[in-house]
Design an enzyme around this catalytic site. Structure first.
Site, PDB file in Angstrom:
ATOM      1  N   CYS A   2       0.874  -1.170   0.000  1.00 24.40           N
ATOM      2  CA  CYS A   2       0.000   0.000   0.000  1.00 24.40           C
ATOM      3  C   CYS A   2       0.909   1.216   0.000  1.00 24.40           C
ATOM      4  O   CYS A   2       1.604   1.476   0.985  1.00 24.40           O
ATOM      5  CB  CYS A   2      -0.911   0.005   1.226  1.00 24.40           C
ATOM      6  SG  CYS A   2      -1.967   1.477   1.327  1.00 24.40           S
ATOM      7  N   GLU A 103      -3.930   1.331  -5.979  1.00 27.45           N
ATOM      8  CA  GLU A 103      -2.990   0.294  -6.390  1.00 27.45           C
ATOM      9  C   GLU A 103      -2.894   0.337  -7.905  1.00 27.45           C
ATOM     10  O   GLU A 103      -3.814   0.806  -8.583  1.00 27.45           O
ATOM     11  CB  GLU A 103      -3.465  -1.081  -5.892  1.00 27.45           C
ATOM     12  CG  GLU A 103      -2.400  -2.161  -5.927  1.00 27.45           C
ATOM     13  CD  GLU A 103      -1.132  -1.763  -5.214  1.00 27.45           C
ATOM     14  OE1 GLU A 103      -0.177  -1.358  -5.925  1.00 27.45           O
ATOM     15  OE2 GLU A 103      -1.095  -1.815  -3.980  1.00 27.45           O
TER      16      GLU A 103
END
Length: 224
Positions: A2, A103
């Site tokens: 992340c 992402e």
């Protein structure tokens, strides 16, 4: 991993959702990046306290703070063994507050960013660890954090093989309470979040640069 996320919810909404004390101002952010200050919630004598921590863990034993840029995420599988994380995992755990994370999916020509949010668009808490690093010059200590990652769920796996650990509401206090030291029970919380509760959508490549900020970064790409 992340490596970028957003927090644009109003403070009043966050406090109603997470029931924490916080006295500072909160500016909406659509492109939070490593090395920046982020909102985290810790546990202090039964009270949930919000504070700003720098994203990128600097272990208490580190000689230089630049190590933090290498420690923005912590894999749940190695928390017990890795020196950078094992002490914080035992007693310095926090919530890192978010309402969407990004992402990137590799394509033939570029990396296409996606935004992951809850279906009901409510903010959520990622599992984090924190440390306080005392500087050699005696100036104000540096408080830092890292986001724990786990295996991807069905909503994420076609984009990336990892995702942040998203905690359930009923597990917040157990996770943050430093008196809870049963490693096996703590690790049982670090599982992929329900894919059915999440949605993802493509967003503009503007989010690729941490210099960019603004609402347009979170708008679905096909709506721009």
């Amino acid at each position: 991993m992340c490596g970028r996320y957003s927090l644009v919810s109003e403070l009043s909404q966050l406090q109603a959702e997470f029931d924490f004390e916080f006295s500072a101002e909160l500016t909406p952010r659509y492109n939070i990046a490593p090395g920046q200050d982020v909102l985290a919630i810790g546990y202090n004598n039964g009270r949930r306290i919000g504070s700003y921590l720098r994203w990128g863990l600097v272990p208490f034993w580190a000689k230089e703070e630049k190590i933090g840029y290498k420690l923005i995420n912590a894999r749940m599988e190695s928390l017990e063994e890795k020196p950078s994380f094992k002490h914080a995992f035992q007693k310095r755990r926090c919530l890192i507050i978010c309402d969407g994370y990004y992402e990137w999916k590799k394509t033939k020509s570029e990396k296409q960013p996606f935004r992951f949010v809850m279906k009901d668009r409510r903010p959520f808490a990622m599992a984090g660890l924190f440390e306080v690093w005392k500087k050699a010059d005696g100036t104000k200590p540096l408080a830092t954090c890292t986001i724990i990652t786990t295996e991807a769920n069905a909503s994420t796996e076609d984009i990336h093989d990892r995702m942040p650990v998203i905690l359930k509401q009923e597990d917040y206090d157990y996770w943050m309470n430093p008196k809870n030291s049963n490693i096996n029970e703590l690790k049982q919380l670090l599982v992929p979040y329900s894919a059915e509760a999440m949605v993802k959508y493509e967003v503009s490549t503007l989010v690729n640069s941490p210099k960019n900020e603004g609402e347009e970064l979170a708008i679905p790409f096909n709506s721009q």
